[in-house]
Motif scaffolding. Sequence first.
Motif, PDB file in Angstrom:
ATOM      1  N   GLY A  22       0.814  -1.218   0.000  1.00  0.00           N
ATOM      2  CA  GLY A  22       0.000   0.000   0.000  1.00  0.00           C
ATOM      3  C   GLY A  22       0.841   1.259   0.000  1.00  0.00           C
ATOM      4  N   THR A  24       2.744   4.154  -2.796  1.00  0.00           N
ATOM      5  CA  THR A  24       2.204   4.906  -3.931  1.00  0.00           C
ATOM      6  C   THR A  24       1.717   3.952  -5.029  1.00  0.00           C
ATOM      7  N   ALA A  25       2.503   2.900  -5.303  1.00  0.00           N
ATOM      8  CA  ALA A  25       2.130   1.974  -6.386  1.00  0.00           C
ATOM      9  C   ALA A  25       0.817   1.260  -6.057  1.00  0.00           C
ATOM     10  N   GLY A  55       8.247   6.173   0.762  1.00  0.00           N
ATOM     11  CA  GLY A  55       7.782   7.504   1.161  1.00  0.00           C
ATOM     12  C   GLY A  55       8.540   8.706   0.640  1.00  0.00           C
ATOM     13  N   ALA A  59       8.235  14.126  -6.265  1.00  0.00           N
ATOM     14  CA  ALA A  59       8.277  15.005  -7.442  1.00  0.00           C
ATOM     15  C   ALA A  59       7.696  14.231  -8.617  1.00  0.00           C
ATOM     16  N   LYS A 187       0.611  -8.629   7.738  1.00  0.00           N
ATOM     17  CA  LYS A 187       1.849  -8.973   7.050  1.00  0.00           C
ATOM     18  C   LYS A 187       1.645 -10.246   6.232  1.00  0.00           C
ATOM     19  N   ILE A 188       2.091 -10.216   5.009  1.00  0.00           N
ATOM     20  CA  ILE A 188       2.055 -11.432   4.185  1.00  0.00           C
ATOM     21  C   ILE A 188       3.248 -12.279   4.614  1.00  0.00           C
ATOM     22  N   ARG A 223      11.304  -5.196  -1.959  1.00  0.00           N
ATOM     23  CA  ARG A 223      11.269  -6.627  -1.616  1.00  0.00           C
ATOM     24  C   ARG A 223      10.855  -7.495  -2.798  1.00  0.00           C
ATOM     25  N   ILE A 275      12.666  19.303  -2.704  1.00  0.00           N
ATOM     26  CA  ILE A 275      11.301  19.302  -3.232  1.00  0.00           C
ATOM     27  C   ILE A 275      10.421  20.142  -2.308  1.00  0.00           C
ATOM     28  N   ILE A 316      18.497   4.619   2.372  1.00  0.00           N
ATOM     29  CA  ILE A 316      17.788   3.720   1.453  1.00  0.00           C
ATOM     30  C   ILE A 316      18.821   3.134   0.476  1.00  0.00           C
ATOM     31  N   GLY A 335       5.711  -0.398  -9.583  1.00  0.00           N
ATOM     32  CA  GLY A 335       6.492   0.359  -8.599  1.00  0.00           C
ATOM     33  C   GLY A 335       7.852  -0.281  -8.384  1.00  0.00           C
ATOM     34  N   PRO A 343      15.806   8.920  -9.255  1.00  0.00           N
ATOM     35  CA  PRO A 343      14.744   9.891  -9.524  1.00  0.00           C
ATOM     36  C   PRO A 343      15.178  11.238 -10.093  1.00  0.00           C
ATOM     37  N   THR A 347      10.709   9.934 -12.674  1.00  0.00           N
ATOM     38  CA  THR A 347       9.989   9.069 -13.618  1.00  0.00           C
ATOM     39  C   THR A 347       9.305   7.853 -12.979  1.00  0.00           C
ATOM     40  N   ILE A 352       4.734   3.817 -12.808  1.00  0.00           N
ATOM     41  CA  ILE A 352       3.642   3.094 -12.124  1.00  0.00           C
ATOM     42  C   ILE A 352       2.349   3.330 -12.905  1.00  0.00           C
TER      43      ILE A 352
HETATM   44  P1  FAD Z   1       6.792   1.152  -1.061  1.00  0.00           P
HETATM   45  O1  FAD Z   1       6.526   2.584  -0.857  1.00  0.00           O
HETATM   46  O2  FAD Z   1       8.066   0.617  -0.521  1.00  0.00           O
HETATM   47  O3  FAD Z   1       5.569   0.337  -0.544  1.00  0.00           O
HETATM   48  C1  FAD Z   1       5.657  -1.035  -0.277  1.00  0.00           C
HETATM   49  C2  FAD Z   1       4.391  -1.489   0.407  1.00  0.00           C
HETATM   50  O4  FAD Z   1       4.431  -2.904   0.524  1.00  0.00           O
HETATM   51  C3  FAD Z   1       4.175  -0.949   1.815  1.00  0.00           C
HETATM   52  O5  FAD Z   1       2.830  -0.592   1.983  1.00  0.00           O
HETATM   53  C4  FAD Z   1       4.488  -2.141   2.716  1.00  0.00           C
HETATM   54  O6  FAD Z   1       3.734  -2.108   3.942  1.00  0.00           O
HETATM   55  C5  FAD Z   1       4.037  -3.279   1.822  1.00  0.00           C
HETATM   56  N1  FAD Z   1       4.656  -4.566   2.122  1.00  0.00           N
HETATM   57  C6  FAD Z   1       5.916  -4.976   1.852  1.00  0.00           C
HETATM   58  N2  FAD Z   1       6.098  -6.227   2.304  1.00  0.00           N
HETATM   59  C7  FAD Z   1       4.930  -6.619   2.842  1.00  0.00           C
HETATM   60  C8  FAD Z   1       4.492  -7.803   3.496  1.00  0.00           C
HETATM   61  N3  FAD Z   1       5.289  -8.843   3.684  1.00  0.00           N
HETATM   62  N4  FAD Z   1       3.213  -7.847   3.943  1.00  0.00           N
HETATM   63  C9  FAD Z   1       2.353  -6.782   3.779  1.00  0.00           C
HETATM   64  N5  FAD Z   1       2.725  -5.644   3.181  1.00  0.00           N
HETATM   65  C10 FAD Z   1       4.007  -5.562   2.726  1.00  0.00           C
HETATM   66  N6  FAD Z   1       9.542   8.614  -7.720  1.00  0.00           N
HETATM   67  C11 FAD Z   1       9.071   9.703  -8.352  1.00  0.00           C
HETATM   68  O7  FAD Z   1       8.216   9.580  -9.236  1.00  0.00           O
HETATM   69  N7  FAD Z   1       9.522  10.941  -8.003  1.00  0.00           N
HETATM   70  C12 FAD Z   1      10.499  11.119  -7.087  1.00  0.00           C
HETATM   71  O8  FAD Z   1      10.853  12.251  -6.789  1.00  0.00           O
HETATM   72  C13 FAD Z   1      11.063   9.986  -6.475  1.00  0.00           C
HETATM   73  N8  FAD Z   1      12.069  10.096  -5.572  1.00  0.00           N
HETATM   74  C14 FAD Z   1      12.625   8.967  -5.042  1.00  0.00           C
HETATM   75  C15 FAD Z   1      13.751   9.063  -4.220  1.00  0.00           C
HETATM   76  C16 FAD Z   1      14.352   7.917  -3.729  1.00  0.00           C
HETATM   77  C17 FAD Z   1      15.572   8.023  -2.899  1.00  0.00           C
HETATM   78  C18 FAD Z   1      13.780   6.644  -3.993  1.00  0.00           C
HETATM   79  C19 FAD Z   1      14.377   5.399  -3.427  1.00  0.00           C
HETATM   80  C20 FAD Z   1      12.660   6.547  -4.769  1.00  0.00           C
HETATM   81  C21 FAD Z   1      12.081   7.696  -5.332  1.00  0.00           C
HETATM   82  N9  FAD Z   1      10.990   7.610  -6.190  1.00  0.00           N
HETATM   83  C22 FAD Z   1      10.522   8.716  -6.811  1.00  0.00           C
HETATM   84  C23 FAD Z   1      10.333   6.333  -6.418  1.00  0.00           C
HETATM   85  C24 FAD Z   1       9.034   6.290  -5.603  1.00  0.00           C
HETATM   86  O9  FAD Z   1       9.322   6.549  -4.264  1.00  0.00           O
HETATM   87  C25 FAD Z   1       8.367   4.938  -5.746  1.00  0.00           C
HETATM   88  O10 FAD Z   1       8.238   4.610  -7.097  1.00  0.00           O
HETATM   89  C26 FAD Z   1       7.000   4.962  -5.132  1.00  0.00           C
HETATM   90  O11 FAD Z   1       7.041   5.445  -3.835  1.00  0.00           O
HETATM   91  C27 FAD Z   1       6.377   3.597  -5.139  1.00  0.00           C
HETATM   92  O12 FAD Z   1       6.869   2.781  -4.132  1.00  0.00           O
HETATM   93  P2  FAD Z   1       6.150   1.395  -3.921  1.00  0.00           P
HETATM   94  O13 FAD Z   1       4.721   1.642  -3.650  1.00  0.00           O
HETATM   95  O14 FAD Z   1       6.498   0.516  -5.069  1.00  0.00           O
HETATM   96  O15 FAD Z   1       6.870   0.770  -2.664  1.00  0.00           O
END
Ligand code: FAD
Length: 502
Positions: A22, A24-25, A55, A59, A187-188, A223, A275, A316, A335, A343, A347, A352
């Motif tokens: 849960g 952004t993706a 988190g 941008a 948790k999965i 992960r 930002i 990170i 994601g 970043p 992009t 996503i």
């Molecule tokens: P996460 O935010 O990591 O979410 C993972 C989710 O999975 C969480 O809800 C967690 O609770 C859940 N989860 C994981 N394992 C389990 C489990 N076993 N059981 C239950 N739940 C689980 N993108 C941009 O477009 N612009 C930017 O400016 C930008 N800046 C960035 C800067 C950095 C340094 C980084 C690393 C990334 C940046 N990104 C940026 C990328 C952006 O942050 C991600 O693409 C976006 O936040 C999506 O993340 P996500 O949802 O894939 O993963």
Amino acid sequence: MPETTDSNACNRPIRRVVIAGGGTAGWMAAAALSRTLGKVLDIKLIESDEISTVGVGEATIPTLVTFHRLLDINEQEFMAATQATFKLGISFENWRDVGQDYIHSFGITGKDHWSAGFQHFWLKGRERQLASDYGDYCLELKASQQNRFAHLPKGGMNYAFHMDAGLYARYLRRFSEGFGAQRIEGKIVEVCKDDASGHIRSLMMDSGEEIEGDLFIDCTGFRGLLIGQTLGAHYQDWSQWLHCDSAIALQTRSVGEAIPLTRSIAREAGWQWRIPLQHRVGNGIVFSSQHWDDEQALRTLRDNIEGEVLTEPRVIRFKPGQRSETWIGNCVALGLSSGFLEPIESTSIHLIQRGIVRLLQMFPASGISPADVAEYNQQTRNEIEHIRDFIILHYHVTQRRDSAFWRGCREMEIPASLQHRIDLFRQTGRVFRVPNELFAENSWVQVMLGQGLVPEQRHPVADLMDDGELARFLDGIRDRVNKTVAQLPAHQTYVQTYCPGE
Ligand code: FAD
């Protein structure tokens, strides 16, 4: 085309969609699926309060405006809920060389001729001393420099947002739940596969509950619990071209007005981002752990931020690259679980969104066809490889020689596709956008010129104008830009009026 295996086929209708994660993706996927197909699908999203989201993705680029329009998201409500500001481009500081800056803006620069881009006219203008900076002919760029913004009639101003990532997930959660998506906290602990097909059957929760589904969307972040850990999707490592593998993020209180620009400031072994949001500023540094340890990176970041620090620094780690396949069997990765490109051009959220739109276009309602899977994977690969090349361009075409990191970037061998684009621009001043490519010619030109790549030739069509005509042509564009910018309100004032708070 990649080979497809029968294991990607599934004749079962798809009714139950389970989104794992849960961030952004996950919430963008839940929002789009529930808004579009919520009446015919059962959509569940699982997220764990114990596992935090990354988190930091705050941008964005203008395609997010389109995504929100597709979903009928009210922009003022979204901006108020996420403390968002407008963004007109990215300021690249010290990238070309220390002390040299340029802006990659979202707008169009000048006016193209059908046979040649505006840069050819500008190049002639420079030769004849009739032209000023390339950016002077772009409305969005000049507005961002003067810290101004307003919505203009259709096509008038191309913009994106800076937003609070945590608040965005919360906002999309409310939105998705309104269209029937169900959130499950927990948790999965196990991903259960069907032995015969190899497809995912269910996710086992730490509570003992088993969540079954027909289609699983892996949004578990770095992960890659489903796509990587369970299905073993290969990860293409691109660290030979993208040397940064770490980041440190922290938030500060705002000082001064929020500007409509993301700042990207190159440092000795990486770069720093800034930002500006309504309520705070997101800061961070992306760096190569081969050249800097965490302490050096943090010291550099702390020495170069303004305002009271609001959070503990978060380290990170990442591996730049992409999964060879992001759809396998009945699992689609979106994601960070699908790959990560750093970043500098904001992009990731766009990718996503593209994955979601593509999935919706190919939604396998009556069963999964291997041809769809192959098409999805091929389109995804093509799209990301162009973005990868665009990002590498920023590092490779530089005049910096002041550190081992930058010397390594200059001297490395780059993908042949990028080398060709650089050679073409250097020799002829030409750039061609590849079909379905995110970045258009104007983006490539802004960054190539900004990084110091000067074409050796220009198109002869520019010679059709004599000096007087060329001067009138260039001055006319610049005057229109300046006149429009002068009428725009200050960005901060506009934001405060446009979204006065929830
Ligand atoms: P996460 O935010 O990591 O979410 C993972 C989710 O999975 C969480 O809800 C967690 O609770 C859940 N989860 C994981 N394992 C389990 C489990 N076993 N059981 C239950 N739940 C689980 N993108 C941009 O477009 N612009 C930017 O400016 C930008 N800046 C960035 C800067 C950095 C340094 C980084 C690393 C990334 C940046 N990104 C940026 C990328 C952006 O942050 C991600 O693409 C976006 O936040 C999506 O993340 P996500 O949802 O894939 O993963």
